[in-house]
Design a protein around this motif. Structure first.
Motif, PDB file in Angstrom:
ATOM      1  N   ASP A 142       0.811  -1.214   0.000  1.00  0.00           N
ATOM      2  CA  ASP A 142       0.000   0.000   0.000  1.00  0.00           C
ATOM      3  C   ASP A 142       0.849   1.271   0.000  1.00  0.00           C
ATOM      4  OD1 ASP A 142       0.893  -0.352   2.594  1.00  0.00           O
ATOM      5  OD2 ASP A 142      -0.974   0.287   3.525  1.00  0.00           O
ATOM      6  N   LEU A 143       2.081   1.159  -0.448  1.00  0.00           N
ATOM      7  CA  LEU A 143       2.970   2.311  -0.522  1.00  0.00           C
ATOM      8  C   LEU A 143       2.485   3.289  -1.582  1.00  0.00           C
ATOM      9  CD1 LEU A 143       5.824   3.501   0.354  1.00  0.00           C
ATOM     10  CD2 LEU A 143       6.616   2.529  -1.800  1.00  0.00           C
ATOM     11  N   SER A 144       2.464   4.571  -1.236  1.00  0.00           N
ATOM     12  CA  SER A 144       2.206   5.604  -2.234  1.00  0.00           C
ATOM     13  C   SER A 144       3.296   6.663  -2.112  1.00  0.00           C
ATOM     14  CB  SER A 144       0.817   6.209  -2.067  1.00  0.00           C
ATOM     15  OG  SER A 144       0.725   6.933  -0.859  1.00  0.00           O
ATOM     16  N   VAL A 145       3.662   7.223  -3.252  1.00  0.00           N
ATOM     17  CA  VAL A 145       4.683   8.264  -3.311  1.00  0.00           C
ATOM     18  C   VAL A 145       4.006   9.485  -3.917  1.00  0.00           C
ATOM     19  CG1 VAL A 145       6.925   8.907  -4.263  1.00  0.00           C
ATOM     20  CG2 VAL A 145       6.483   6.517  -3.633  1.00  0.00           C
ATOM     21  N   ARG A 146       4.066  10.593  -3.192  1.00  0.00           N
ATOM     22  CA  ARG A 146       3.400  11.798  -3.673  1.00  0.00           C
ATOM     23  C   ARG A 146       4.307  13.011  -3.490  1.00  0.00           C
ATOM     24  NH1 ARG A 146       0.550  11.254   1.538  1.00  0.00           N
ATOM     25  NH2 ARG A 146       0.962  13.121   2.774  1.00  0.00           N
ATOM     26  N   ALA A 198      11.897  19.353  -6.124  1.00  0.00           N
ATOM     27  CA  ALA A 198      10.632  18.690  -5.805  1.00  0.00           C
ATOM     28  C   ALA A 198      10.847  17.757  -4.612  1.00  0.00           C
ATOM     29  CB  ALA A 198      10.113  17.895  -6.997  1.00  0.00           C
ATOM     30  N   PRO A 199      10.066  17.936  -3.534  1.00  0.00           N
ATOM     31  CA  PRO A 199      10.121  17.009  -2.406  1.00  0.00           C
ATOM     32  C   PRO A 199       9.032  15.946  -2.554  1.00  0.00           C
ATOM     33  CG  PRO A 199       8.901  18.960  -1.764  1.00  0.00           C
ATOM     34  CD  PRO A 199       9.297  19.145  -3.219  1.00  0.00           C
ATOM     35  N   TYR A 200       9.380  14.715  -2.285  1.00  0.00           N
ATOM     36  CA  TYR A 200       8.416  13.616  -2.328  1.00  0.00           C
ATOM     37  C   TYR A 200       8.329  12.973  -0.953  1.00  0.00           C
ATOM     38  CZ  TYR A 200       8.200  14.014  -7.331  1.00  0.00           C
ATOM     39  OH  TYR A 200       7.979  14.492  -8.593  1.00  0.00           O
ATOM     40  N   LEU A 201       7.132  12.517  -0.621  1.00  0.00           N
ATOM     41  CA  LEU A 201       6.889  11.794   0.611  1.00  0.00           C
ATOM     42  C   LEU A 201       6.314  10.434   0.245  1.00  0.00           C
ATOM     43  CD1 LEU A 201       6.684  11.680   3.737  1.00  0.00           C
ATOM     44  CD2 LEU A 201       4.395  12.713   3.500  1.00  0.00           C
ATOM     45  N   ALA A 202       6.870   9.393   0.828  1.00  0.00           N
ATOM     46  CA  ALA A 202       6.351   8.039   0.650  1.00  0.00           C
ATOM     47  C   ALA A 202       5.611   7.658   1.924  1.00  0.00           C
ATOM     48  CB  ALA A 202       7.484   7.057   0.384  1.00  0.00           C
ATOM     49  N   VAL A 203       4.414   7.123   1.753  1.00  0.00           N
ATOM     50  CA  VAL A 203       3.613   6.707   2.899  1.00  0.00           C
ATOM     51  C   VAL A 203       3.089   5.291   2.673  1.00  0.00           C
ATOM     52  CG1 VAL A 203       2.940   9.040   3.583  1.00  0.00           C
ATOM     53  CG2 VAL A 203       1.508   7.775   2.009  1.00  0.00           C
ATOM     54  N   THR A 204       2.963   4.579   3.758  1.00  0.00           N
ATOM     55  CA  THR A 204       2.338   3.264   3.755  1.00  0.00           C
ATOM     56  C   THR A 204       1.096   3.398   4.624  1.00  0.00           C
ATOM     57  OG1 THR A 204       4.452   2.153   3.494  1.00  0.00           O
ATOM     58  CG2 THR A 204       2.648   0.831   4.336  1.00  0.00           C
ATOM     59  N   GLY A 205      -0.062   3.329   3.991  1.00  0.00           N
ATOM     60  CA  GLY A 205      -1.289   3.636   4.725  1.00  0.00           C
ATOM     61  C   GLY A 205      -1.253   5.100   5.089  1.00  0.00           C
ATOM     62  N   ARG A 225       1.126   6.142   7.371  1.00  0.00           N
ATOM     63  CA  ARG A 225       2.407   6.280   8.068  1.00  0.00           C
ATOM     64  C   ARG A 225       3.531   6.636   7.098  1.00  0.00           C
ATOM     65  NH1 ARG A 225       2.724   3.088  13.270  1.00  0.00           N
ATOM     66  NH2 ARG A 225       0.548   2.884  13.833  1.00  0.00           N
ATOM     67  N   PRO A 226       4.364   7.594   7.480  1.00  0.00           N
ATOM     68  CA  PRO A 226       5.462   7.974   6.594  1.00  0.00           C
ATOM     69  C   PRO A 226       6.502   6.856   6.506  1.00  0.00           C
ATOM     70  CG  PRO A 226       5.643   9.114   8.697  1.00  0.00           C
ATOM     71  CD  PRO A 226       4.342   8.368   8.718  1.00  0.00           C
ATOM     72  N   ALA A 227       6.952   6.593   5.293  1.00  0.00           N
ATOM     73  CA  ALA A 227       7.952   5.548   5.071  1.00  0.00           C
ATOM     74  C   ALA A 227       9.270   6.118   4.562  1.00  0.00           C
ATOM     75  CB  ALA A 227       7.424   4.521   4.074  1.00  0.00           C
ATOM     76  N   GLY A 228       9.268   7.343   4.026  1.00  0.00           N
ATOM     77  CA  GLY A 228      10.499   7.932   3.528  1.00  0.00           C
ATOM     78  C   GLY A 228      10.238   9.185   2.727  1.00  0.00           C
ATOM     79  N   PHE A 229      11.331   9.737   2.205  1.00  0.00           N
ATOM     80  CA  PHE A 229      11.230  10.923   1.367  1.00  0.00           C
ATOM     81  C   PHE A 229      12.324  10.899   0.315  1.00  0.00           C
ATOM     82  CE2 PHE A 229      14.195  12.386   4.666  1.00  0.00           C
ATOM     83  CZ  PHE A 229      15.189  12.974   3.898  1.00  0.00           C
ATOM     84  N   ALA A 230      12.135  11.727  -0.693  1.00  0.00           N
ATOM     85  CA  ALA A 230      13.152  11.945  -1.721  1.00  0.00           C
ATOM     86  C   ALA A 230      13.090  13.406  -2.130  1.00  0.00           C
ATOM     87  CB  ALA A 230      12.893  11.052  -2.936  1.00  0.00           C
ATOM     88  N   PHE A 231      14.263  14.014  -2.298  1.00  0.00           N
ATOM     89  CA  PHE A 231      14.348  15.379  -2.807  1.00  0.00           C
ATOM     90  C   PHE A 231      15.045  15.313  -4.156  1.00  0.00           C
ATOM     91  CE2 PHE A 231      14.970  17.100   1.783  1.00  0.00           C
ATOM     92  CZ  PHE A 231      13.648  16.850   2.083  1.00  0.00           C
ATOM     93  N   VAL A 232      14.440  15.938  -5.153  1.00  0.00           N
ATOM     94  CA  VAL A 232      15.003  15.998  -6.494  1.00  0.00           C
ATOM     95  C   VAL A 232      15.319  17.459  -6.799  1.00  0.00           C
ATOM     96  CG1 VAL A 232      14.599  15.534  -8.941  1.00  0.00           C
ATOM     97  CG2 VAL A 232      13.602  14.023  -7.203  1.00  0.00           C
ATOM     98  N   ARG A 233      16.485  17.695  -7.370  1.00  0.00           N
ATOM     99  CA  ARG A 233      16.822  19.039  -7.844  1.00  0.00           C
ATOM    100  C   ARG A 233      17.255  18.938  -9.297  1.00  0.00           C
ATOM    101  NH1 ARG A 233      22.445  19.730  -7.972  1.00  0.00           N
ATOM    102  NH2 ARG A 233      23.592  18.380  -6.538  1.00  0.00           N
ATOM    103  N   VAL A 260       9.836   8.014  -8.400  1.00  0.00           N
ATOM    104  CA  VAL A 260      10.345   9.380  -8.489  1.00  0.00           C
ATOM    105  C   VAL A 260      11.053   9.585  -9.831  1.00  0.00           C
ATOM    106  CG1 VAL A 260      11.989  11.031  -7.513  1.00  0.00           C
ATOM    107  CG2 VAL A 260      10.478   9.724  -5.991  1.00  0.00           C
ATOM    108  N   VAL A 261      11.900   8.654 -10.228  1.00  0.00           N
ATOM    109  CA  VAL A 261      12.599   8.771 -11.514  1.00  0.00           C
ATOM    110  C   VAL A 261      11.591   8.824 -12.664  1.00  0.00           C
ATOM    111  CG1 VAL A 261      14.126   7.536 -13.125  1.00  0.00           C
ATOM    112  CG2 VAL A 261      14.783   7.786 -10.718  1.00  0.00           C
ATOM    113  N   ALA A 262      10.567   7.999 -12.605  1.00  0.00           N
ATOM    114  CA  ALA A 262       9.574   7.955 -13.687  1.00  0.00           C
ATOM    115  C   ALA A 262       8.821   9.277 -13.833  1.00  0.00           C
ATOM    116  CB  ALA A 262       8.587   6.814 -13.438  1.00  0.00           C
ATOM    117  N   ARG A 263       8.703  10.034 -12.763  1.00  0.00           N
ATOM    118  CA  ARG A 263       7.978  11.311 -12.824  1.00  0.00           C
ATOM    119  C   ARG A 263       8.783  12.413 -13.507  1.00  0.00           C
ATOM    120  NH1 ARG A 263       4.185  11.753  -7.573  1.00  0.00           N
ATOM    121  NH2 ARG A 263       3.683   9.546  -7.443  1.00  0.00           N
ATOM    122  N   HIS A 264      10.081  12.180 -13.684  1.00  0.00           N
ATOM    123  CA  HIS A 264      10.952  13.211 -14.262  1.00  0.00           C
ATOM    124  C   HIS A 264      11.851  12.583 -15.315  1.00  0.00           C
ATOM    125  CE1 HIS A 264       9.570  15.885 -11.110  1.00  0.00           C
ATOM    126  NE2 HIS A 264       9.820  14.921 -10.245  1.00  0.00           N
TER     127      HIS A 264
END
Length: 169
Positions: free
Chosen positions: A3-7, A57-64, A66-74, A105-109
């Protein structure tokens, strides 16, 4: 973690990302020999840039919920995107979360990518080589580059790739 989502992280997500940032910097301090600042925090200029600067662009990954991680792209306003910071909470590691996050994240850019990490971080070495192979096949390179204005630090390892269009689907 199915149920991971990255937004894309928005202003309401910033407090959560700030707390994850402290965990990330704590993890990285092992490889850089750094202690927190006197107030218990770590340098956070990249965190600030991710939320405020053009081309980031900052990304947040959540499971349900709950935060699972982040990624920052420049570099979104330039020829090469850079995975500036990437973190997966320890409880989500070795579950496929990081690979899925990185791929999303890579696929979005679309376009060329550079990702830096430290040789001393053996888990990151394995992880980023796996990501590069997953998204670009054998069409990636790896090189050591000096850290700008920091002759006291060992060079970073940089992986570069440009995923084929098929891997972005």
């Amino acid at each position: 973690m199915s149920d991971l989502s990255v937004r894309l992280a928005g202003p309401a997500d910033r407090p959560v990302v700030e707390r994850l940032w402290l965990m990330f910097r704590h993890d990285m301090s092992e490889f850089q020999g750094l202690l927190p600042d006197a107030d218990g925090t770590f340098r956070s200029d990249r965190l600030h840039s991710a939320f405020t600067e053009p081309g980031w662009a900052p990304y947040l990954a959540v499971t349900g919920d709950r935060p699972a991680g982040f990624a920052f792209v420049r570099g979104l306003d330039g020829p090469t995107r850079v995975m500036n910071s990437f973190f997966v909470a320890r409880g989500a590691r070795r579950s496929g979360t990081g690979l899925r996050m990185a791929r999303e994240v890579v696929a979005r850019h679309p376009g060329a990518w550079d990702i830096a990490f430290q040789d001393a971080n053996s888990a990151a070495v394995r992880f980023w080589r796996r990501v590069a192979t997953t998204v670009a096949g054998e069409a990636w390179t790896e090189e050591h580059r000096a850290v700008p204005n920091r002759p006291d630090l060992p060079p970073d390892v940089w992986i570069s790739f440009n995923p084929p269009a098929a891997s972005r689907d």
